[in-house]
Write a protein that holds these residues in place. Structure first.
Motif, PDB file in Angstrom:
ATOM      1  N   THR A  53       0.858  -1.187   0.000  1.00 42.64           N
ATOM      2  CA  THR A  53       0.000   0.000   0.000  1.00 42.64           C
ATOM      3  C   THR A  53       0.890   1.232   0.000  1.00 42.64           C
ATOM      4  O   THR A  53       1.820   1.321   0.803  1.00 42.64           O
ATOM      5  N   ARG A  73      -3.977   7.187  -3.031  1.00 47.02           N
ATOM      6  CA  ARG A  73      -3.545   6.006  -2.277  1.00 47.02           C
ATOM      7  C   ARG A  73      -3.717   4.817  -3.205  1.00 47.02           C
ATOM      8  O   ARG A  73      -4.719   4.735  -3.926  1.00 47.02           O
ATOM      9  N   GLN A  74      -2.726   3.941  -3.209  1.00 47.35           N
ATOM     10  CA  GLN A  74      -2.731   2.856  -4.187  1.00 47.35           C
ATOM     11  C   GLN A  74      -2.377   1.534  -3.512  1.00 47.35           C
ATOM     12  O   GLN A  74      -1.479   1.490  -2.672  1.00 47.35           O
ATOM     13  N   THR A  76      -1.149  -2.236  -4.542  1.00 51.81           N
ATOM     14  CA  THR A  76      -0.627  -3.022  -5.658  1.00 51.81           C
ATOM     15  C   THR A  76      -0.437  -4.464  -5.203  1.00 51.81           C
ATOM     16  O   THR A  76       0.199  -4.717  -4.173  1.00 51.81           O
ATOM     17  N   VAL A  86      -3.730  -3.313  -9.591  1.00 48.95           N
ATOM     18  CA  VAL A  86      -3.491  -2.022  -8.950  1.00 48.95           C
ATOM     19  C   VAL A  86      -4.847  -1.370  -8.716  1.00 48.95           C
ATOM     20  O   VAL A  86      -5.630  -1.215  -9.655  1.00 48.95           O
ATOM     21  N   SER A  87      -5.118  -1.035  -7.460  1.00 47.62           N
ATOM     22  CA  SER A  87      -6.354  -0.317  -7.139  1.00 47.62           C
ATOM     23  C   SER A  87      -5.955   1.047  -6.587  1.00 47.62           C
ATOM     24  O   SER A  87      -5.044   1.127  -5.767  1.00 47.62           O
ATOM     25  N   PHE A  88      -6.625   2.085  -7.044  1.00 46.91           N
ATOM     26  CA  PHE A  88      -6.238   3.415  -6.555  1.00 46.91           C
ATOM     27  C   PHE A  88      -7.464   4.239  -6.162  1.00 46.91           C
ATOM     28  O   PHE A  88      -8.558   4.058  -6.696  1.00 46.91           O
ATOM     29  N   ARG A  90      -7.980   8.154  -5.891  1.00 48.89           N
ATOM     30  CA  ARG A  90      -7.387   9.474  -6.046  1.00 48.89           C
ATOM     31  C   ARG A  90      -8.031  10.469  -5.091  1.00 48.89           C
ATOM     32  O   ARG A  90      -9.171  10.296  -4.692  1.00 48.89           O
ATOM     33  N   ASN A  95     -11.743   6.933  -8.620  1.00 49.79           N
ATOM     34  CA  ASN A  95     -11.197   5.655  -8.154  1.00 49.79           C
ATOM     35  C   ASN A  95     -11.253   4.620  -9.261  1.00 49.79           C
ATOM     36  O   ASN A  95     -12.088   4.707 -10.153  1.00 49.79           O
ATOM     37  N   GLY A  97      -9.015   0.930 -11.116  1.00 54.57           N
ATOM     38  CA  GLY A  97      -7.973  -0.073 -11.027  1.00 54.57           C
ATOM     39  C   GLY A  97      -7.451  -0.511 -12.373  1.00 54.57           C
ATOM     40  O   GLY A  97      -7.998  -0.145 -13.421  1.00 54.57           O
TER      41      GLY A  97
END
Lengths: 258, 168
Positions: A53, A73-74, A76, A86-88, A90, A95, A97
């Motif tokens: 994270t 925040r991401q 991986t 990868v989920s993010f 912003r 938001n 992935g």
């Protein structure tokens, strides 16, 4: 002078290894810095799967000269050699992935009810390269998530040294100052048994305003439980497949009509 | 009694409409409306790459938003012109977009790969009240004479200008 068969074989194998060894770090990267980098990259490369994270931010220079910071925040998740997710989230609420299962790349944003699919076969390194260079999707920190992070970083560094010890979020780290022609790159790598990166700062020194990118590695998990369906993609109901609008230098060289 | 129901229903509809508009305003505010709509949100440092990004980036969203608003204003003026003029405007806009696009291509030696895009323009939002038209499996958004399609650009869901679908 007598040379034993075993010492001849040892010399031969050493020469053979040198011929096929990956490119090393540049001469101007100090030995102690190389040592710290190799420990870190070995720790990452040695994990068959991991989850990390990160929180990152970057400067964007505005037309009026003011620098503004944006970020995300991401999370991986990597399963070597050919699966990544990868989920993010912003800061502006956008938001989504990115998924790669070895056969296709999927970019998705559930809130926007949109996704794009690109058939692509290969390992995660090839997929990351395709995402950034062909599809125009930023993949921050992907050098660290490579199957061979040592080579990925070594190829990009011209010089470096250890600044000294430095504590990041309570973790004692080695602070490294690295450079190439385009960026100044700082990385903080934990001392001790788990020598993993905890922070990086990249300064784009040739760009107007010398904007920076920074990332804090909040949590590393080198033995996560990963459900197999994590890398599958089922389009949410009501979502729409859309194309990529990307820069294609090869097509541009052909000078064709859009 | 009928009047009372009608008034209550009208009040409820107004409330729902108000909530809807407020939600839209909040969503816009979160992404940045008004003056903040012109803010650039990506640049060389957003890549997080150890190498600086040297490839072409599309023209700044801020100026593009301004251009779209201008286009829409021009389109409103065009509504009183005859059909022939309108068609000419469409062709003119497309030619302009193609010329702009080629200028970008020759300046930056790069182009939009999405086959249907005719401009190196990527908008985060459409400034006009677009008409949604589905042709085959493709959803189009029409703003005046410009036809848009959703496409990913630099990780964002954006709108790019595309050619008018046949039959329209």
């Amino acid at each position: 002078m007598h040379i034993s068969r075993s010492s001849f074989m040892a010399t031969f194998l050493m020469l053979l290894a040198m011929c096929f060894a990956p490119p090393g770090f540049a001469e101007n990267v100090d030995e102690d810095a190389v040592l710290v980098l190799k420990k870190a990259t070995s720790a990452i490369a040695g994990a068959e799967k991991f989850k990390v994270t990160t929180e990152f931010g970057f400067d964007v220079l505005q037309e009026d000269g003011q620098k503004l910071e944006f970020g995300a925040r991401q999370e991986t998740t990597i399963m070597r050699p050919g699966k990544a997710r990868v989920s993010f989230n912003r800061r502006d609420g956008f938001n989504g992935g990115i998924l790669f299962d070895g056969k296709q790349i999927v970019v998705f944003n559930p809130a926007e009810k949109a996704y794009a699919i690109e058939p692509f076969e290969g390992d995660i390194d090839a997929a990351f390269n395709h995402l950034t260079s062909e599809l125009g999707i930023p993949m921050p920190l992907n050098d660290f998530f490579s199957n061979d992070p040592a080579s990925a970083l070594a190829a990009k560094l011209d010089s470096g040294y250890v600044v000294g010890e430095s504590t990041i979020a309570g973790v004692l780290c080695d602070h490294l100052a690295l450079r190439n022609e385009e960026v100044d790159f700082q990385v903080w790598i934990a001392r001790g048994e788990t020598p993993l990166p905890h922070r990086i700062v990249i300064t784009y020194k040739n760009e107007d305003g010398q904007p920076q990118f920074w990332a804090q590695f909040i949590e590393w998990n080198l033995s996560p439980e990963i459900p197999s369906k994590l890398f599958n993609f089922n389009p949410p109901e009501g979502s729409e497949e859309i194309p990529f609008a990307v820069v294609d230098p090869v097509a541009a060289d052909e000078g064709g009509q859009p | 009694m009928m009047d009372g129901n009608w008034q209550r229903n009208f009040a409820l509809m107004a409330l729902f409409a108000g909530v809807f508009l407020l939600s839209a305003d909040l969503a816009e505010a979160r992404r940045g409306g008004g003056r903040a709509a012109g803010v650039s949100r990506s640049g060389p440092a957003s890549s997080g790459s150890v190498r600086s990004e040297k490839r072409e980036t599309m023209r700044d969203v801020r100026s593009e938003r301004h251009d779209v608003k201008k286009d829409v204003r021009e389109e409103k003026r065009d509504t009183h012109r005859d059909r022939h003029d309108n068609k000419r405007d469409v062709r003119h806009d497309i030619r302009d977009d193609r010329r702009d696009f080629r200028e970008d291509v020759y300046r930056d030696r790069s182009r939009v790969r999405a086959a249907r895009a005719i401009s190196a323009t990527a908008f985060r939002n459409l400034s006009c009240r677009s008409e949604i038209i589905v042709v085959g499996n493709v959803t189009y958004y029409r703003c005046g004479s410009n036809w848009f399609q959703k496409a990913y650009h630099e990780g964002d869901v954006t709108y790019v200008i595309v050619t008018t679908p046949s039959g329209y």
